[in-house]
Design a protein around this motif. Structure first.
Motif, short mmCIF file in Angstrom:
data_model
loop_
_atom_site.label_atom_id
_atom_site.label_comp_id
_atom_site.label_asym_id
_atom_site.label_seq_id
_atom_site.Cartn_x
_atom_site.Cartn_y
_atom_site.Cartn_z
N TRP A 1 0.49 -0.88 0.08
CA TRP A 1 -0.43 0.02 0.06
C TRP A 1 1.31 0.71 -0.10
O TRP A 1 0.70 2.19 -0.52
CB TRP A 1 -0.93 -0.14 1.14
N ILE A 2 2.34 1.15 0.82
CA ILE A 2 2.66 2.15 0.59
C ILE A 2 3.19 2.35 -0.69
O ILE A 2 3.49 3.46 -1.34
CB ILE A 2 4.62 2.10 2.15
N VAL A 3 3.45 1.77 -1.27
CA VAL A 3 4.63 1.60 -2.54
C VAL A 3 3.38 2.03 -3.67
O VAL A 3 3.94 3.34 -4.48
CB VAL A 3 5.16 0.07 -2.78
N GLN A 4 2.01 1.54 -3.37
CA GLN A 4 1.21 1.71 -4.23
C GLN A 4 0.79 3.50 -4.20
O GLN A 4 0.77 4.01 -5.33
CB GLN A 4 0.14 1.24 -4.13
N GLY A 5 1.47 4.06 -2.60
CA GLY A 5 0.62 5.47 -2.40
C GLY A 5 1.40 6.09 -2.90
O GLY A 5 1.18 7.04 -3.66
N LEU A 6 2.84 6.24 -3.08
CA LEU A 6 4.08 6.31 -3.69
C LEU A 6 3.59 6.52 -5.12
O LEU A 6 3.83 7.60 -5.78
CB LEU A 6 5.24 6.09 -3.20
N LEU A 7 3.64 5.76 -5.72
CA LEU A 7 3.55 5.40 -7.08
C LEU A 7 2.28 6.43 -7.59
O LEU A 7 2.98 7.14 -8.50
CB LEU A 7 3.85 4.17 -7.12
N ALA A 8 1.33 5.86 -7.06
CA ALA A 8 0.04 6.69 -7.79
C ALA A 8 0.39 8.09 -7.14
O ALA A 8 -0.11 8.72 -8.06
CB ALA A 8 -1.02 5.75 -6.69
N PHE A 9 0.64 8.80 -6.23
CA PHE A 9 0.64 10.24 -6.45
C PHE A 9 2.20 10.94 -7.16
O PHE A 9 1.82 11.33 -8.28
CB PHE A 9 2.18 10.64 -4.35
N MET A 10 2.77 10.79 -7.46
CA MET A 10 4.04 10.03 -8.64
C MET A 10 3.11 10.73 -9.90
O MET A 10 2.93 11.42 -10.83
CB MET A 10 4.99 9.45 -8.38
N PHE A 11 2.53 9.76 -10.08
CA PHE A 11 2.39 9.24 -11.51
C PHE A 11 0.60 10.39 -11.68
O PHE A 11 0.79 11.25 -12.36
CB PHE A 11 1.85 8.02 -12.03
N ILE A 12 -0.06 10.41 -10.40
CA ILE A 12 -1.48 11.54 -10.88
C ILE A 12 -1.49 13.16 -11.02
O ILE A 12 -1.53 13.94 -11.97
CB ILE A 12 -2.19 11.12 -9.45
N SER A 13 0.58 13.29 -10.36
CA SER A 13 0.24 14.42 -10.17
C SER A 13 1.62 14.95 -11.49
O SER A 13 0.85 15.98 -12.34
CB SER A 13 1.55 14.47 -9.35
N ALA A 14 2.84 13.95 -12.24
CA ALA A 14 3.50 13.98 -12.82
C ALA A 14 1.90 13.98 -14.25
O ALA A 14 2.17 14.49 -15.13
CB ALA A 14 4.24 13.50 -13.21
N GLY A 15 1.04 13.02 -14.07
CA GLY A 15 0.35 13.15 -15.68
C GLY A 15 -0.58 14.03 -15.31
O GLY A 15 -1.46 14.82 -16.61
N MET A 16 -1.10 15.15 -14.74
CA MET A 16 -1.82 16.25 -14.67
C MET A 16 -1.17 16.94 -14.80
O MET A 16 -1.32 17.89 -16.03
CB MET A 16 -2.51 16.50 -13.07
N MET A 17 0.44 16.95 -14.47
CA MET A 17 1.16 18.39 -15.43
C MET A 17 1.07 18.09 -16.79
O MET A 17 1.03 18.73 -17.58
CB MET A 17 2.75 18.50 -14.74
N LYS A 18 1.76 16.96 -17.17
CA LYS A 18 1.65 16.89 -18.87
C LYS A 18 0.11 16.92 -19.28
O LYS A 18 0.08 17.32 -20.68
CB LYS A 18 2.20 15.36 -18.86
N SER A 19 -0.66 16.11 -18.09
CA SER A 19 -2.26 16.90 -19.38
C SER A 19 -2.51 18.26 -20.02
O SER A 19 -3.10 18.13 -21.14
CB SER A 19 -3.24 15.25 -18.58
N PHE A 20 -2.72 18.91 -18.39
CA PHE A 20 -2.93 20.38 -18.36
C PHE A 20 -2.27 21.33 -18.08
O PHE A 20 -2.46 22.13 -18.25
CB PHE A 20 -4.30 20.19 -17.38
N GLN A 21 -0.58 20.56 -18.57
CA GLN A 21 0.40 22.37 -18.00
C GLN A 21 0.67 22.12 -18.89
O GLN A 21 2.54 21.96 -18.81
CB GLN A 21 0.49 22.96 -16.49
N TYR A 22 0.59 22.33 -20.38
CA TYR A 22 1.49 21.96 -21.53
C TYR A 22 2.62 23.01 -21.64
O TYR A 22 4.33 22.65 -22.05
CB TYR A 22 0.88 22.19 -22.74
#
Length: 117
Positions: free
Chosen positions: A6-27
């Motif tokens: 769960w810790i690893v999943q949470g860390l990965l999810a945080f990293m990928f959601i934040s990076a994905g939001m930036m790449k998707s909406f802040q070109y």
């Protein structure tokens, strides 16, 4: 083991959601902070961002809600593939400073795959 996953999943999810939001909406911000984005089309950067965003959500939601929990390790496989391709992409461009983080995230995703399957 479940807590570590769960810790690893949470860390990965945080990293990928934040990076994905930036790449998707802040070109424009991505173009200034990530050298590879200057040479890539806006559509490609958005595709990578949406893939990372969905992968990050897939690491948490299916297992947490117990709705199709098999999707969590499948999302981790997708994240691992993204990281493998990112490492190859950066190696071809001689951007060696980012490959280490790609390998670490790849290893964490493989840990989730093995632990959840």
């Amino acid at each position: 083991m479940n807590i570590a996953l769960w810790i690893v999943q949470g860390l990965l999810a945080f990293m990928f959601i934040s990076a994905g939001m930036m790449k998707s909406f802040q070109y424009e911000k991505v173009k200034t902070t990530m050298p590879w984005a200057k040479d890539a089309s806006k559509g490609f950067v958005a595709f990578v961002g949406v893939s990372e965003l969905l992968g990050g959500l897939g690491l948490i939601l299916p297992w947490a809600t117990d709705i199709a929990p098999v999707l969590t390790p499948i999302a981790a496989i997708g994240i691992a593939v993204i990281m493998l391709m990112a490492a190859v992409f950066h190696a071809r461009r001689a951007e060696y400073s980012g490959i280490g983080m790609n390998i670490i995230l790849l290893a964490l995703a493989v840990f989730v795959v093995i632990g959840r399957f």
